[in-house]
Design a protein around this motif. Structure first.
Motif, PDB file in Angstrom:
ATOM      1  N   TYR A   1       5.168  -4.119  11.303  1.00 33.57           N
ATOM      2  CA  TYR A   1       4.964  -3.836   9.895  1.00 33.57           C
ATOM      3  C   TYR A   1       5.880  -2.685   9.476  1.00 33.57           C
ATOM      4  O   TYR A   1       6.171  -1.780  10.258  1.00 33.57           O
TER       5      TYR A   1
ATOM      6  N   LEU B   1       1.373  -1.837   3.833  1.00 33.72           N
ATOM      7  CA  LEU B   1       2.008  -2.376   5.034  1.00 33.72           C
ATOM      8  C   LEU B   1       2.528  -3.772   4.741  1.00 33.72           C
ATOM      9  O   LEU B   1       1.785  -4.625   4.247  1.00 33.72           O
TER      10      LEU B   1
ATOM     11  N   LEU C   1      -3.433 -14.984  18.069  1.00 33.62           N
ATOM     12  CA  LEU C   1      -3.174 -15.184  16.655  1.00 33.62           C
ATOM     13  C   LEU C   1      -4.079 -16.256  16.062  1.00 33.62           C
ATOM     14  O   LEU C   1      -4.590 -16.121  14.962  1.00 33.62           O
TER      15      LEU C   1
ATOM     16  N   TYR D   1     -12.703 -10.784  14.870  1.00 34.12           N
ATOM     17  CA  TYR D   1     -13.389 -10.093  13.784  1.00 34.12           C
ATOM     18  C   TYR D   1     -13.624  -8.622  14.097  1.00 34.12           C
ATOM     19  O   TYR D   1     -13.486  -7.765  13.241  1.00 34.12           O
TER      20      TYR D   1
ATOM     21  N   TYR E   1     -12.189 -12.897   6.182  1.00 35.81           N
ATOM     22  CA  TYR E   1     -12.699 -11.576   6.564  1.00 35.81           C
ATOM     23  C   TYR E   1     -12.039 -10.522   5.679  1.00 35.81           C
ATOM     24  O   TYR E   1     -10.900 -10.682   5.249  1.00 35.81           O
TER      25      TYR E   1
ATOM     26  N   PHE F   1     -11.442  -6.119   5.494  1.00 32.80           N
ATOM     27  CA  PHE F   1     -11.465  -4.902   6.316  1.00 32.80           C
ATOM     28  C   PHE F   1     -11.043  -3.697   5.486  1.00 32.80           C
ATOM     29  O   PHE F   1     -10.293  -3.816   4.513  1.00 32.80           O
TER      30      PHE F   1
ATOM     31  N   TYR G   1      -9.156  -0.099   6.515  1.00 32.52           N
ATOM     32  CA  TYR G   1      -8.506   0.720   7.525  1.00 32.52           C
ATOM     33  C   TYR G   1      -8.281   2.116   6.968  1.00 32.52           C
ATOM     34  O   TYR G   1      -8.026   2.300   5.779  1.00 32.52           O
TER      35      TYR G   1
ATOM     36  N   LEU H   1      -9.624   1.182  12.245  1.00 28.53           N
ATOM     37  CA  LEU H   1     -10.518   0.255  11.560  1.00 28.53           C
ATOM     38  C   LEU H   1     -11.813   0.979  11.195  1.00 28.53           C
ATOM     39  O   LEU H   1     -12.471   1.553  12.056  1.00 28.53           O
TER      40      LEU H   1
ATOM     41  N   ARG I   1     -15.803  -3.759   8.477  1.00 21.00           N
ATOM     42  CA  ARG I   1     -15.376  -5.145   8.315  1.00 21.00           C
ATOM     43  C   ARG I   1     -16.508  -5.964   7.701  1.00 21.00           C
ATOM     44  O   ARG I   1     -17.681  -5.626   7.852  1.00 21.00           O
ATOM     45  N   GLN I   2     -16.132  -7.038   7.041  1.00 26.77           N
ATOM     46  CA  GLN I   2     -17.111  -7.887   6.355  1.00 26.77           C
ATOM     47  C   GLN I   2     -16.701  -9.346   6.481  1.00 26.77           C
ATOM     48  O   GLN I   2     -15.530  -9.678   6.247  1.00 26.77           O
ATOM     49  N   GLU I   3     -17.626 -10.178   6.861  1.00 26.09           N
ATOM     50  CA  GLU I   3     -17.381 -11.617   6.878  1.00 26.09           C
ATOM     51  C   GLU I   3     -17.780 -12.190   5.528  1.00 26.09           C
ATOM     52  O   GLU I   3     -18.864 -11.883   5.025  1.00 26.09           O
TER      53      GLU I   3
ATOM     54  N   PHE J   1      -6.717   1.682   3.436  1.00 22.58           N
ATOM     55  CA  PHE J   1      -6.145   0.384   3.112  1.00 22.58           C
ATOM     56  C   PHE J   1      -7.210  -0.694   3.193  1.00 22.58           C
ATOM     57  O   PHE J   1      -7.938  -0.794   4.183  1.00 22.58           O
TER      58      PHE J   1
ATOM     59  N   MET K   1      -8.073 -11.224   5.579  1.00 20.40           N
ATOM     60  CA  MET K   1      -7.640 -12.144   6.617  1.00 20.40           C
ATOM     61  C   MET K   1      -8.179 -13.542   6.303  1.00 20.40           C
ATOM     62  O   MET K   1      -9.394 -13.742   6.279  1.00 20.40           O
TER      63      MET K   1
ATOM     64  N   TYR L   1      -5.225 -15.763  10.033  1.00 20.55           N
ATOM     65  CA  TYR L   1      -5.459 -14.691  10.994  1.00 20.55           C
ATOM     66  C   TYR L   1      -4.455 -13.564  10.883  1.00 20.55           C
ATOM     67  O   TYR L   1      -4.421 -12.682  11.722  1.00 20.55           O
ATOM     68  N   GLN L   2      -3.643 -13.568   9.845  1.00 21.48           N
ATOM     69  CA  GLN L   2      -2.784 -12.437   9.569  1.00 21.48           C
ATOM     70  C   GLN L   2      -3.452 -11.587   8.502  1.00 21.48           C
ATOM     71  O   GLN L   2      -4.177 -12.076   7.654  1.00 21.48           O
ATOM     72  N   LEU L   3      -3.176 -10.296   8.574  1.00 20.46           N
ATOM     73  CA  LEU L   3      -3.754  -9.371   7.604  1.00 20.46           C
ATOM     74  C   LEU L   3      -2.806  -9.161   6.431  1.00 20.46           C
ATOM     75  O   LEU L   3      -1.623  -8.930   6.622  1.00 20.46           O
TER      76      LEU L   3
ATOM     77  N   PHE M   1      -2.409  -6.550   3.367  1.00 23.34           N
ATOM     78  CA  PHE M   1      -2.881  -5.214   3.023  1.00 23.34           C
ATOM     79  C   PHE M   1      -2.665  -4.898   1.549  1.00 23.34           C
ATOM     80  O   PHE M   1      -1.699  -5.347   0.933  1.00 23.34           O
TER      81      PHE M   1
END
Lengths: 117, 117
Positions: A35, A43, A97, A102, B33, B35, B37, B47, B50-52, B91, B95, B103-105, B107
């Motif tokens: 990043y 980021l 990946l 989670y 998801y 998050f 940070y 981190l 986090r929240q689903e 931040f 996801m 599965y990539q974040l 931001f």
């Protein structure tokens, strides 16, 4: 303790020179990421790799190159083609990946501050 | 593509008081998801919480809690009993769990929080 090591912490280069930033992890993670962080920009993803010898471009890949010859290592080369290379660079890894992690989606290194003059 | 918006570039709070950082996101996904940070002056990414998306109950981690409003696509962070060590960039991250880029974040641009003694 397992973790991600980025070196060096500060890096200075002259314009027109390529420079390689190191990222090593001993977490046995499959996926690794680079990043870029600029003030007020958050980021932004440069490159990512799911497995050895495979990598994919992120949102801002132009002017950068990577390699993934070993699972533990994912070096980033900032080439002379990158128009504005001065920034803070963060390397990260995750277990896999294509499987949601989670509890800890990304482990980050401490970053490298690159200054190009 | 997903976007994450943090509308407050900077905020400050008195020590021991409560502060709320806002985050909104835009997605057509139903399962994902979220998050938060924290990046202190050391620039290490940590981190926080986090929240689903499928869970209606708001996540809580000690002094940190979220207000997750799925319909409004809002994910604010509340910090109670603020401490000097909470001074950092925060931040918000998203996801997705399926499709391209999963599965990539992604931001947001961050909120700089200063805790005043």
């Amino acid at each position: 303790d397992g973790g991600i090591t980025q070196s060096p912490k500060y890096l200075f280069r002259k314009e027109g020179q390529n420079v390689t930033l190191s990222c090593e992890q001993n977490l046995n993670h499959d996926a690794m990421y680079w990043y870029r962080q600029d003030p007020g920009q958050g980021l932004r993803l440069i490159y990512y790799s799911q497995i050895v010898n495979d990598f994919q471009k992120g949102d801002i890949a132009e002017g950068y190159s990577v390699s993934r010859e070993k699972k533990e290592s994912f070096p980033l080369t900032v080439t002379s083609a990158q128009k504005n290379p001065t920034a803070f660079y963060l390397c990260a890894s995750s277990i896999e990946l294509n499987r949601p992690n989670y509890n800890s989606p990304l482990h980050f290194g401490n970053g490298t501050r690159l200054t190009v003059t | 593509a997903q976007t994450v918006t943090q509308s407050q570039p900077e905020m400050s709070v008195q020590e021991a008081e409560t502060v709320t950082l806002s985050c909104t996101y835009d997605t057509s996904e139903n399962n994902y998801y979220l998050f938060w940070y924290k990046q202190p002056p050391s620039r290490q990414m940590i981190l926080v919480i986090r929240q689903e998306a499928y869970k209606q109950q708001n996540a809580t981690e000690n002094r940190f809690s979220v207000n997750f409003q799925k319909a409004a696509k809002s994910f604010s962070l509340k910090i109670s009993d603020s401490q000097l060590g909470d001074t950092a960039m925060y931040f918000c991250a998203f996801m997705k769990l399926s499709g391209a880029g999963s599965y990539q974040l992604t931001f947001g641009k961050g909120t700089k929080l200063s805790v005043i003694p």
